[in-house]
Design a protein around this motif. Structure first.
Motif, PDB file in Angstrom:
ATOM      1  N   SER A 197       4.972  -2.770  53.354  1.00 31.65           N
ATOM      2  CA  SER A 197       5.590  -3.584  52.314  1.00 31.65           C
ATOM      3  C   SER A 197       7.111  -3.549  52.317  1.00 31.65           C
ATOM      4  N   GLY A 198       7.687  -2.514  52.937  1.00 33.19           N
ATOM      5  CA  GLY A 198       9.138  -2.388  52.941  1.00 33.19           C
ATOM      6  C   GLY A 198       9.707  -1.876  51.626  1.00 33.19           C
ATOM      7  N   CYS A 199       8.846  -1.385  50.734  1.00 33.33           N
ATOM      8  CA  CYS A 199       9.331  -0.893  49.440  1.00 33.33           C
ATOM      9  C   CYS A 199       9.893   0.513  49.585  1.00 33.33           C
ATOM     10  N   GLY A 200      10.541   0.982  48.543  1.00 32.61           N
ATOM     11  CA  GLY A 200      11.140   2.307  48.540  1.00 32.61           C
ATOM     12  C   GLY A 200      10.099   3.398  48.328  1.00 32.61           C
ATOM     13  N   LEU A 201      10.548   4.634  48.484  1.00 29.66           N
ATOM     14  CA  LEU A 201       9.642   5.775  48.387  1.00 29.66           C
ATOM     15  C   LEU A 201       9.012   5.885  47.001  1.00 29.66           C
ATOM     16  N   LYS A 202       9.812   5.805  45.949  1.00 26.48           N
ATOM     17  CA  LYS A 202       9.278   5.945  44.583  1.00 26.48           C
ATOM     18  C   LYS A 202       8.290   4.824  44.274  1.00 26.48           C
ATOM     19  N   GLU A 203       8.654   3.612  44.634  1.00 28.79           N
ATOM     20  CA  GLU A 203       7.751   2.482  44.377  1.00 28.79           C
ATOM     21  C   GLU A 203       6.438   2.654  45.137  1.00 28.79           C
ATOM     22  N   ALA A 204       6.518   3.071  46.397  1.00 23.11           N
ATOM     23  CA  ALA A 204       5.304   3.267  47.191  1.00 23.11           C
ATOM     24  C   ALA A 204       4.445   4.382  46.600  1.00 23.11           C
ATOM     25  N   LYS A 205       5.087   5.480  46.185  1.00 16.88           N
ATOM     26  CA  LYS A 205       4.334   6.586  45.588  1.00 16.88           C
ATOM     27  C   LYS A 205       3.659   6.134  44.304  1.00 16.88           C
ATOM     28  N   ASP A 206       4.391   5.390  43.481  1.00 13.52           N
ATOM     29  CA  ASP A 206       3.810   4.898  42.225  1.00 13.52           C
ATOM     30  C   ASP A 206       2.624   3.974  42.493  1.00 13.52           C
ATOM     31  N   GLN A 207       2.736   3.122  43.511  1.00 17.59           N
ATOM     32  CA  GLN A 207       1.641   2.202  43.832  1.00 17.59           C
ATOM     33  C   GLN A 207       0.430   2.960  44.371  1.00 17.59           C
ATOM     34  N   VAL A 208       0.680   3.947  45.236  1.00 23.43           N
ATOM     35  CA  VAL A 208      -0.431   4.738  45.773  1.00 23.43           C
ATOM     36  C   VAL A 208      -1.083   5.543  44.650  1.00 23.43           C
ATOM     37  N   ASP A 209      -0.279   6.084  43.729  1.00 21.43           N
ATOM     38  CA  ASP A 209      -0.841   6.788  42.573  1.00 21.43           C
ATOM     39  C   ASP A 209      -1.727   5.851  41.755  1.00 21.43           C
ATOM     40  N   ALA A 210      -1.298   4.600  41.586  1.00 22.29           N
ATOM     41  CA  ALA A 210      -2.082   3.622  40.826  1.00 22.29           C
ATOM     42  C   ALA A 210      -3.391   3.291  41.551  1.00 22.29           C
ATOM     43  N   ILE A 211      -3.325   3.147  42.864  1.00 15.69           N
ATOM     44  CA  ILE A 211      -4.530   2.880  43.656  1.00 15.69           C
ATOM     45  C   ILE A 211      -5.488   4.057  43.530  1.00 15.69           C
ATOM     46  N   GLN A 212      -4.938   5.267  43.632  1.00 13.92           N
ATOM     47  CA  GLN A 212      -5.748   6.477  43.527  1.00 13.92           C
ATOM     48  C   GLN A 212      -6.391   6.585  42.134  1.00 13.92           C
ATOM     49  N   ALA A 213      -5.633   6.303  41.099  1.00 15.97           N
ATOM     50  CA  ALA A 213      -6.162   6.357  39.733  1.00 15.97           C
ATOM     51  C   ALA A 213      -7.284   5.343  39.550  1.00 15.97           C
ATOM     52  N   LYS A 214      -7.130   4.155  40.098  1.00 17.51           N
ATOM     53  CA  LYS A 214      -8.164   3.114  40.015  1.00 17.51           C
ATOM     54  C   LYS A 214      -9.433   3.563  40.742  1.00 17.51           C
ATOM     55  N   MET A 215      -9.246   4.196  41.905  1.00 17.35           N
ATOM     56  CA  MET A 215     -10.400   4.677  42.657  1.00 17.35           C
ATOM     57  C   MET A 215     -11.167   5.725  41.850  1.00 17.35           C
ATOM     58  N   VAL A 216     -10.438   6.633  41.210  1.00 18.53           N
ATOM     59  CA  VAL A 216     -11.065   7.671  40.390  1.00 18.53           C
ATOM     60  C   VAL A 216     -11.751   7.039  39.180  1.00 18.53           C
ATOM     61  N   ALA A 217     -11.081   6.061  38.552  1.00 14.61           N
ATOM     62  CA  ALA A 217     -11.666   5.375  37.395  1.00 14.61           C
ATOM     63  C   ALA A 217     -12.940   4.635  37.781  1.00 14.61           C
ATOM     64  N   ASP A 218     -13.008   4.181  39.030  1.00 18.62           N
ATOM     65  CA  ASP A 218     -14.198   3.485  39.518  1.00 18.62           C
ATOM     66  C   ASP A 218     -15.299   4.452  39.953  1.00 18.62           C
ATOM     67  N   GLY A 219     -15.052   5.754  39.782  1.00 15.69           N
ATOM     68  CA  GLY A 219     -16.095   6.733  40.044  1.00 15.69           C
ATOM     69  C   GLY A 219     -16.020   7.430  41.390  1.00 15.69           C
ATOM     70  N   GLU A 220     -14.987   7.175  42.169  1.00 16.07           N
ATOM     71  CA  GLU A 220     -14.873   7.853  43.462  1.00 16.07           C
ATOM     72  C   GLU A 220     -14.340   9.263  43.261  1.00 16.07           C
ATOM     73  N   GLU A 221     -14.895  10.198  43.997  1.00 15.91           N
ATOM     74  CA  GLU A 221     -14.380  11.565  43.977  1.00 15.91           C
ATOM     75  C   GLU A 221     -13.458  11.723  45.175  1.00 15.91           C
ATOM     76  N   LEU A 222     -12.212  12.033  44.886  1.00 16.15           N
ATOM     77  CA  LEU A 222     -11.214  12.187  45.932  1.00 16.15           C
ATOM     78  C   LEU A 222     -10.836  13.650  46.065  1.00 16.15           C
ATOM     79  N   PRO A 223     -10.419  14.062  47.270  1.00 17.52           N
ATOM     80  CA  PRO A 223     -10.000  15.454  47.436  1.00 17.52           C
ATOM     81  C   PRO A 223      -8.777  15.758  46.579  1.00 17.52           C
ATOM     82  N   LYS A 224      -8.700  16.987  46.115  1.00 15.31           N
ATOM     83  CA  LYS A 224      -7.540  17.434  45.341  1.00 15.31           C
ATOM     84  C   LYS A 224      -6.382  17.683  46.302  1.00 15.31           C
ATOM     85  N   GLY A 225      -5.162  17.560  45.771  1.00 15.31           N
ATOM     86  CA  GLY A 225      -3.986  17.878  46.565  1.00 15.31           C
ATOM     87  C   GLY A 225      -3.971  19.357  46.910  1.00 15.31           C
TER      88      GLY A 225
END
Length: 81
Positions: A31-59
């Protein structure tokens, strides 16, 4: 979000594999976006995945390394008495 659907699936796969940093790097590359924007977007994608019932590995974090260092220093102190 400006990434292609295939990139979104690649990001989700990386998150499922516990590779959040790689997911952020991929999003930035695509996307060419900055680090903070990319992290925020990935966090949002991850949160949506968890809200949809997916179990993701912990950091992994650095708590394990900190415990090893503290225990090691304690043992070193005990040995050197």
């Amino acid at each position: 979000m400006s990434e292609e659907p295939s990139s979104l699936e690649d990001i989700k796969k990386l998150l499922r594999d516990g590779q959040k940093i790689q997911a952020i790097k991929l999003l930035r590359q695509e996307s060419g976006c900055g680090l903070k924007e990319a992290k925020d977007q990935v966090d949002a994608i991850q949160a949506k995945m968890v809200a949809d019932g997916e179990e993701l590995p912990k950091g992994k974090g650095c708590a394990g390394a900190a415990v090893i260092i503290v225990v090691g220093l304690g043992l070193l102190n005990w040995i050197c008495r």
